[in-house]
Design a protein around this motif. Structure first.
Motif, PDB file in Angstrom:
ATOM      1  N   LEU A   1      10.143 -21.960  -4.635  1.00 60.32           N
ATOM      2  CA  LEU A   1      11.125 -22.911  -4.125  1.00 60.32           C
ATOM      3  C   LEU A   1      11.051 -23.048  -2.606  1.00 60.32           C
ATOM      4  O   LEU A   1      11.769 -23.854  -2.022  1.00 60.32           O
TER       5      LEU A   1
ATOM      6  N   TYR B   1      25.355 -20.255 -10.410  1.00 63.67           N
ATOM      7  CA  TYR B   1      23.982 -20.740 -10.459  1.00 63.67           C
ATOM      8  C   TYR B   1      23.909 -22.253 -10.286  1.00 63.67           C
ATOM      9  O   TYR B   1      22.972 -22.770  -9.671  1.00 63.67           O
ATOM     10  N   THR B   2      24.898 -22.954 -10.802  1.00 65.65           N
ATOM     11  CA  THR B   2      24.926 -24.401 -10.642  1.00 65.65           C
ATOM     12  C   THR B   2      25.078 -24.768  -9.171  1.00 65.65           C
ATOM     13  O   THR B   2      24.346 -25.624  -8.658  1.00 65.65           O
TER      14      THR B   2
ATOM     15  N   ALA C   1      21.837 -23.967  -7.295  1.00 63.91           N
ATOM     16  CA  ALA C   1      20.769 -24.911  -7.644  1.00 63.91           C
ATOM     17  C   ALA C   1      21.025 -26.291  -7.031  1.00 63.91           C
ATOM     18  O   ALA C   1      20.095 -26.934  -6.523  1.00 63.91           O
TER      19      ALA C   1
ATOM     20  N   LYS D   1      18.620 -28.353  -4.582  1.00 67.59           N
ATOM     21  CA  LYS D   1      18.141 -29.671  -5.010  1.00 67.59           C
ATOM     22  C   LYS D   1      18.620 -30.792  -4.092  1.00 67.59           C
ATOM     23  O   LYS D   1      17.846 -31.666  -3.707  1.00 67.59           O
TER      24      LYS D   1
ATOM     25  N   TRP E   1      25.236 -31.155 -15.449  1.00 67.90           N
ATOM     26  CA  TRP E   1      24.270 -31.304 -14.351  1.00 67.90           C
ATOM     27  C   TRP E   1      23.829 -32.762 -14.222  1.00 67.90           C
ATOM     28  O   TRP E   1      23.743 -33.279 -13.112  1.00 67.90           O
TER      29      TRP E   1
ATOM     30  N   SER F   1      15.640 -30.395 -13.716  1.00 72.46           N
ATOM     31  CA  SER F   1      15.258 -29.759 -12.455  1.00 72.46           C
ATOM     32  C   SER F   1      16.278 -28.691 -12.049  1.00 72.46           C
ATOM     33  O   SER F   1      15.900 -27.646 -11.522  1.00 72.46           O
ATOM     34  N   ILE F   2      17.551 -28.926 -12.308  1.00 72.48           N
ATOM     35  CA  ILE F   2      18.579 -27.909 -12.017  1.00 72.48           C
ATOM     36  C   ILE F   2      18.339 -26.677 -12.883  1.00 72.48           C
ATOM     37  O   ILE F   2      18.382 -25.535 -12.393  1.00 72.48           O
TER      38      ILE F   2
ATOM     39  N   ILE G   1      15.412 -24.742 -11.494  1.00 75.33           N
ATOM     40  CA  ILE G   1      15.788 -24.006 -10.285  1.00 75.33           C
ATOM     41  C   ILE G   1      16.586 -22.757 -10.654  1.00 75.33           C
ATOM     42  O   ILE G   1      16.349 -21.673 -10.104  1.00 75.33           O
ATOM     43  N   ILE G   2      17.506 -22.885 -11.593  1.00 77.46           N
ATOM     44  CA  ILE G   2      18.312 -21.733 -12.016  1.00 77.46           C
ATOM     45  C   ILE G   2      17.420 -20.641 -12.592  1.00 77.46           C
ATOM     46  O   ILE G   2      17.603 -19.451 -12.279  1.00 77.46           O
TER      47      ILE G   2
ATOM     48  N   LYS H   1      14.337 -20.028 -11.870  1.00 75.58           N
ATOM     49  CA  LYS H   1      13.618 -19.413 -10.753  1.00 75.58           C
ATOM     50  C   LYS H   1      14.540 -18.512  -9.934  1.00 75.58           C
ATOM     51  O   LYS H   1      14.130 -17.421  -9.506  1.00 75.58           O
ATOM     52  N   LEU H   2      15.773 -18.940  -9.712  1.00 65.90           N
ATOM     53  CA  LEU H   2      16.716 -18.107  -8.974  1.00 65.90           C
ATOM     54  C   LEU H   2      16.959 -16.781  -9.686  1.00 65.90           C
ATOM     55  O   LEU H   2      17.015 -15.727  -9.048  1.00 65.90           O
TER      56      LEU H   2
END
Length: 162
Positions: A20, A44-45, A48, A52, A128, A148-149, A152-153, A155-156
């Protein structure tokens, strides 16, 4: 021996990747965002969306869509939520507030997410998508945004261990 070294290199590279492109400052900001609520999905939202929408605060103005701040809140939605007249003075005031007051920006993002959360009955994919496209959550844009969200979550959680 070469295969073993290659395997070790690949495992090491994957373990310490930064897909990221987050900086140390970004990670500090994301960790702070994570402390704002006990609700795991909300944490997480928010993280992300910050990545984003504004690259964790690096791009806080979208003059095309009139979105501002860390979470790119739409100025029309903010004005409506504040129950004030939609005029240039109020738009400028609240746009500046979204840019300079992280607490205000965060509160607006949470209210927006909670609104869609109630509408979609905890269906996070739709939540989302609606954060980005409103009632057009089933559109290609909404579906791609939600995807995509979610990416990202993941990956986080798994890459960055946040």
């Amino acid at each position: 021996m070469k295969k073993i070294l290659l395997l070790i290199f690949l495992v090491f590279s994957f373990s310490y990747s930064n897909s990221l492109g987050l900086t140390n400052t970004d990670l500090i900001i994301l960790k702070k965002i994570k402390t704002l609520t006990d609700d795991t999905m909300m944490k997480y939202t928010l993280m992300a969306i910050a990545i984003k929408e504004s690259s964790v605060g690096k791009k806080q103005i979208n003059s095309v869509s009139n979105d501002y701040g860390l979470f790119q809140s739409n100025i029309k939605s903010v004005i409506r939520r504040q129950k004030v007249e939609d005029n240039i003075q109020n738009r400028n005031y609240f746009a500046k507030k979204l840019l300079t007051d992280v607490g205000f920006a965060t509160a607006n993002a949470i209210v927006e997410i909670d609104y869609w959360r109630e509408i979609h009955k905890e269906n996070w994919v739709r939540i989302w998508a609606s954060y980005n496209t409103g009632w057009r959550f089933n559109s290609n844009t909404g579906v791609l945004y939600a995807s995509s969200i979610f990416d990202i979550i993941k990956k986080l959680k798994f890459e960055y261990d946040l």
